[in-house]
Design a protein around this motif. Structure first.
Motif, short mmCIF file in Angstrom:
data_model
loop_
_atom_site.label_atom_id
_atom_site.label_comp_id
_atom_site.label_asym_id
_atom_site.label_seq_id
_atom_site.Cartn_x
_atom_site.Cartn_y
_atom_site.Cartn_z
N SER A 122 -11.51 -6.25 5.74
CA SER A 122 -10.61 -6.05 4.60
C SER A 122 -9.54 -7.13 4.54
O SER A 122 -9.08 -7.63 5.57
N VAL A 123 -9.13 -7.46 3.31
CA VAL A 123 -8.05 -8.40 3.07
C VAL A 123 -7.05 -7.72 2.15
O VAL A 123 -7.42 -6.96 1.25
N LEU A 124 -5.77 -7.98 2.38
CA LEU A 124 -4.71 -7.34 1.60
C LEU A 124 -3.99 -8.40 0.78
O LEU A 124 -3.62 -9.46 1.28
N LEU A 125 -3.79 -8.12 -0.50
CA LEU A 125 -3.15 -9.05 -1.43
C LEU A 125 -1.86 -8.44 -1.97
O LEU A 125 -1.82 -7.25 -2.29
N ALA A 126 -0.82 -9.25 -2.08
CA ALA A 126 0.45 -8.80 -2.66
C ALA A 126 0.52 -9.29 -4.10
O ALA A 126 0.49 -10.49 -4.37
N SER A 127 0.59 -8.35 -5.05
CA SER A 127 0.61 -8.67 -6.48
C SER A 127 2.03 -8.55 -7.00
O SER A 127 2.64 -7.49 -6.94
N ARG A 128 2.56 -9.65 -7.54
CA ARG A 128 3.96 -9.68 -7.97
C ARG A 128 4.13 -9.65 -9.49
O ARG A 128 5.24 -9.64 -10.00
N THR A 129 3.03 -9.68 -10.24
CA THR A 129 3.12 -9.60 -11.70
C THR A 129 2.28 -8.42 -12.19
O THR A 129 1.42 -7.91 -11.46
N GLY A 130 2.51 -8.00 -13.43
CA GLY A 130 1.81 -6.82 -13.93
C GLY A 130 2.28 -5.60 -13.16
O GLY A 130 3.44 -5.51 -12.74
N LYS A 132 3.26 -3.61 -10.17
CA LYS A 132 3.66 -4.06 -8.85
C LYS A 132 2.89 -3.25 -7.81
O LYS A 132 3.06 -2.04 -7.69
N ARG A 133 2.06 -3.96 -7.02
CA ARG A 133 1.18 -3.22 -6.14
C ARG A 133 0.66 -4.11 -5.01
O ARG A 133 0.77 -5.34 -5.07
N ILE A 134 0.11 -3.43 -4.02
CA ILE A 134 -0.60 -4.09 -2.93
C ILE A 134 -2.07 -3.74 -3.07
O ILE A 134 -2.44 -2.56 -3.19
N LEU A 135 -2.92 -4.76 -3.07
CA LEU A 135 -4.35 -4.58 -3.32
C LEU A 135 -5.14 -4.80 -2.03
O LEU A 135 -4.84 -5.72 -1.26
N GLU A 145 -11.14 -2.26 -3.21
CA GLU A 145 -11.26 -1.02 -2.45
C GLU A 145 -10.22 0.00 -2.90
O GLU A 145 -10.55 1.11 -3.31
N HIS A 146 -8.94 -0.37 -2.83
CA HIS A 146 -7.89 0.53 -3.32
C HIS A 146 -6.59 -0.25 -3.48
O HIS A 146 -6.50 -1.42 -3.09
N GLU A 147 -5.60 0.39 -4.09
CA GLU A 147 -4.31 -0.26 -4.29
C GLU A 147 -3.19 0.71 -3.92
O GLU A 147 -3.37 1.93 -3.90
N GLY A 151 6.20 0.59 -6.98
CA GLY A 151 7.31 0.98 -7.85
C GLY A 151 8.10 -0.21 -8.36
O GLY A 151 7.53 -1.19 -8.87
N ASP A 152 9.42 -0.16 -8.19
CA ASP A 152 10.28 -1.25 -8.64
C ASP A 152 10.33 -2.40 -7.65
O ASP A 152 10.91 -3.45 -7.95
N PHE A 153 9.77 -2.21 -6.48
CA PHE A 153 9.78 -3.26 -5.46
C PHE A 153 8.63 -4.23 -5.74
O PHE A 153 7.46 -3.86 -5.75
N ILE A 154 8.98 -5.49 -5.99
CA ILE A 154 7.99 -6.50 -6.37
C ILE A 154 7.58 -7.29 -5.11
O ILE A 154 8.36 -8.11 -4.61
N PRO A 155 6.39 -7.07 -4.58
CA PRO A 155 6.01 -7.73 -3.32
C PRO A 155 5.74 -9.22 -3.50
O PRO A 155 5.16 -9.64 -4.50
N PHE A 156 6.18 -9.99 -2.52
CA PHE A 156 5.91 -11.43 -2.54
C PHE A 156 4.96 -11.80 -1.40
O PHE A 156 3.91 -12.39 -1.62
#
Length: 343
Positions: A122-130, A132-135, A145-147, A151-156
């Motif tokens: 598995s690989v984890l991606l930090a999404s900062r636009t659209g 806000k989530r971790i993929l 797989e899942h996300e 919330g309001d916290f924008i991951p970098f």
């Protein structure tokens, strides 16, 4: 019994001494015997005339009050066992001439700036636009797989220590810490006092790029040190010798500093424009994405150019998985290219 044995040994020693003396006298002339007797007599008289005084020494130990207080201390420290597992994979010499594009995937509205391998699967991606989530995606086919919504916290950027996932945000001075084996629930958070961008982990410490400085904290968020930078540092990696390497977009340079904060080397090139994401391999080579020069520069441990990986469109992130012999390159924040490494 022991005392009797020691007394008998003493007597035997005296007898042997006397026998040795008699044997010696047999070999002496009369004049030599007289002289020997006179010398012994003088020494005996000297001993008799000597004054022997008895001396009594008294010693006293003074215990300080601080030492007495230790009697009331029940525990000196709490010991925590931190399991640290070093990977034993075969070291691969990466040669970009032998990289082959396997496939690519576009993640819509992602704005990816951070990526880590959770495991070999598995690989984890930090999404900062659209949204806000971790993929979380599979490594081989990069299937979703899942996300995890943030919330309001924008991951970098994201970094993993054991089961704890550290998440930075360029719009906050706070680092969130999530537990991946508990549905990514937040364990705690801590403030760095500056905008937080890229991170790296070395020797169970987190190094955070905060534009004007690299801040070093422990696993609980306690500040250990701060290293001023010569530019707007957004990404950082730490080498095995402790040298801190950061990229600066404002002056198009990559700089390495020592643990004392002194500059060790600096790299710049007309071919490198807007250096962004950084990566390192097991040989401490440094990989630099040139977001505006559309390439990746590979630097040696001393900061010398080894080769370039060209013909990429706005690469912002470069990640190695030496165990799986694959390379991930994120272009334009949404397009992820997966390359196979033929060793």
């Amino acid at each position: 019994m022991t005392k009797n044995t020691e007394s008998l040994n003493d007597k035997l020693q005296l007898v042997r001494f006397c026998i040795t003396g008699l044997e010696k006298f047999k070999r002496l002339s009369d004049e030599e015997v007289v002289m020997e007797f006179r010398n012994c007599h003088q020494k005996l008289q000297h001993v008799k005339n000597s004054v022997i005084e008895s001396v009594c020494m008294n010693m006293e130990a003074l215990v300080c009050d601080e030492l007495r207080t230790l009697k009331t201390v029940s525990k000196f420290a709490f010991l925590n066992l931190i399991e640290k597992v070093e990977s034993s994979y075969k070291k691969v010499k990466f040669d970009l001439k032998k990289l082959e594009l396997s496939h690519e995937v576009t993640v819509q509205d992602a704005g990816i700036r951070g990526m880590i391998f959770l495991s070999s699967e598995s690989v984890l991606l930090a999404s900062r636009t659209g949204p806000k989530r971790i993929l979380v995606y599979s490594v081989k086919e990069l299937k979703f797989e899942h996300e995890v919504q943030t919330g309001d916290f924008i991951p970098f950027d994201v970094r993993l220590i054991g089961k704890l996932l550290y998440v930075s945000s360029e719009f906050s001075d706070v680092i969130q810490v999530l537990r991946i084996d508990d549905n990514y629930s937040e364990v705690f958070s801590f403030s760095v006092g500056k905008q937080c961008f890229g991170m790296d982990v070395y020797d169970d410490h987190i190094y955070i790029a905060c534009l004007s400085a690299i801040i070093k904290v422990d696993m609980k968020g306690n500040r250990i040190g701060e290293y001023p930078t010569s530019g707007d540092a957004k990404y950082v990696v730490v080498k095995k010798n402790g040298h801190i390497v950061y990229s600066s977009q404002s002056n198009n340079t990559v700089t390495a500093i020592s643990v004392q904060g002194d500059e060790v080397w600096s790299y710049s090139s007309p071919n490198l424009k807007y250096p962004y994401g950084l990566e390192k391999d097991s040989s401490d080579n440094i990989y630099v994405t040139g977001a505006h020069s559309n390439d990746v520069h590979i630097l040696s441990i001393d900061g010398n150019l080894l080769r370039r990986f060209i013909n990429l469109t706005n690469p912002v992130l470069f990640r190695l998985n030496e165990e799986q012999n694959i390379v991930f390159v994120c272009c334009e924040g949404n397009n992820i290219k997966i390359f196979d490494v033929n060793s």
